[in-house]
Scaffold this active site. Structure first.
Site, short mmCIF file in Angstrom:
data_model
loop_
_atom_site.label_atom_id
_atom_site.label_comp_id
_atom_site.label_asym_id
_atom_site.label_seq_id
_atom_site.Cartn_x
_atom_site.Cartn_y
_atom_site.Cartn_z
N ASP A 64 0.90 -1.39 0.07
CA ASP A 64 0.02 -0.07 0.04
C ASP A 64 0.70 1.11 -0.05
O ASP A 64 1.91 1.59 0.85
CB ASP A 64 -0.85 0.02 1.14
N HIS A 115 -6.31 2.54 -4.34
CA HIS A 115 -6.47 2.62 -2.75
C HIS A 115 -7.13 3.70 -2.34
O HIS A 115 -6.91 4.21 -1.47
CB HIS A 115 -5.13 2.47 -2.39
N HIS A 119 -7.79 8.66 0.83
CA HIS A 119 -7.41 7.70 1.84
C HIS A 119 -8.39 7.96 3.03
O HIS A 119 -8.10 8.08 4.14
CB HIS A 119 -6.13 7.77 2.41
N HIS A 210 3.96 -2.32 3.06
CA HIS A 210 3.72 -0.75 2.77
C HIS A 210 4.92 -0.56 2.04
O HIS A 210 6.39 -1.00 2.28
CB HIS A 210 3.55 -0.01 4.06
#
Length: 258
Positions: A64, A115, A119, A210
């Site tokens: 991510d 994604h 966010h 990540h």
């Protein structure tokens, strides 16, 4: 008194006999039925895919990207050295700051998933806001990298039935994970992260990393070597997913439709 007591004994005996017979009948009935887990295997909730039911020793590593890119070039270098392709889930927040890194991710053959644009917690949004987040995210990913995403990972892993319904309506598959490296936690060492991932991984696993975790690049090389020794093949998420009809069970496992 004797007669009353005798009647009580008889009635009590009949009661136990009825319970015994009912148990026998229930047992005979259930003997011809599939296990309860099969009867209720499909989830009543709408769930993202956490992992895939497979006998093949395949797993997917995912990254991510929401903050930073300091360690991303090293991650890409290690993946290149091991000839491994993975999946990067990118936000617009990150894309706007690091467009060249995003281009490099795509150029090296890695899969790109959505994604979100900003966010947010998707469960706090209206359906219209969710759609806007997804459309803007898709537009920027395609504009910068040329890639057309088909997967989406909810920010914070936050979802409900409405989120999954909107995601599916727009033609994406919602992807979660069943192994969380926790590589964003500063107090965890590289060894902690390495052991955590190895302990949880199994055929069909989707691992969460990540792109800018402090120890992620340090862990990645030894992890890929260990997985290779154990006979695992690392693939992008979309390659791990089942093709054709499927359902997602109560634990988020993608299974072939029966």
């Amino acid at each position: 008194m004797f007669i009353v007591g005798r009647r009580k004994v008889i009635l009590k005996g009949l009661g136990w006999l009825l319970i015994f017979l009912a148990g026998m009948l229930a047992g005979a009935y259930l003997a011809d039925r599939p296990p309860l887990a099969v009867l209720v295997g499909r989830s009543k909730r709408l769930l993202p895919i956490y992992s895939v039911a497979t006998q093949e020793k395949k797993v997917a590593l995912s990254f991510d990207a929401t903050w930073g890119a300091e360690y991303t070039p090293k991650i890409l270098e290690i993946l290149r050295q091991h000839n491994v392709k993975t999946t990067f889930f990118l936000t617009n927040i990150w894309l706007k700051k690091y467009p060249d890194v995003a281009k490099k991710i795509a150029a090296e053959g890695h899969e790109i998933g959505l994604h979100s644009a900003t966010h947010p917690h998707f469960t706090s949004l209206t359906e219209e806001q969710m759609e806007q987040e997804l459309r803007e995210n898709h537009r920027l990913v395609e504009e910068i990298t040329g890639y057309k995403p088909e997967l989406f990972r909810p920010p914070f892993g936050d979802y409900n039935d409405t989120v999954i319904r909107v995601v599916q309506r727009l033609g994406y598959k919602a992807i979660q994970w069943d192994v969380d490296s926790l590589d964003w936690q500063e107090h965890l060492s590289a060894e902690d992260i390495y052991r955590r991932v190895l302990k949880g991984i199994k055929p069909g696993s989707i691992v969460l990393f990540h792109n800018n975790g402090k120890h992620t690049a340090t862990v990645l090389g030894p992890l890929l070597e260990k997985l290779k020794v154990e006979g695992y093949q690392v693939v992008p998420v979309s390659e791990l997913l089942l093709k054709g009809d499927y359902y997602v069970d109560h634990a988020g496992v993608q299974r072939p439709a029966r």
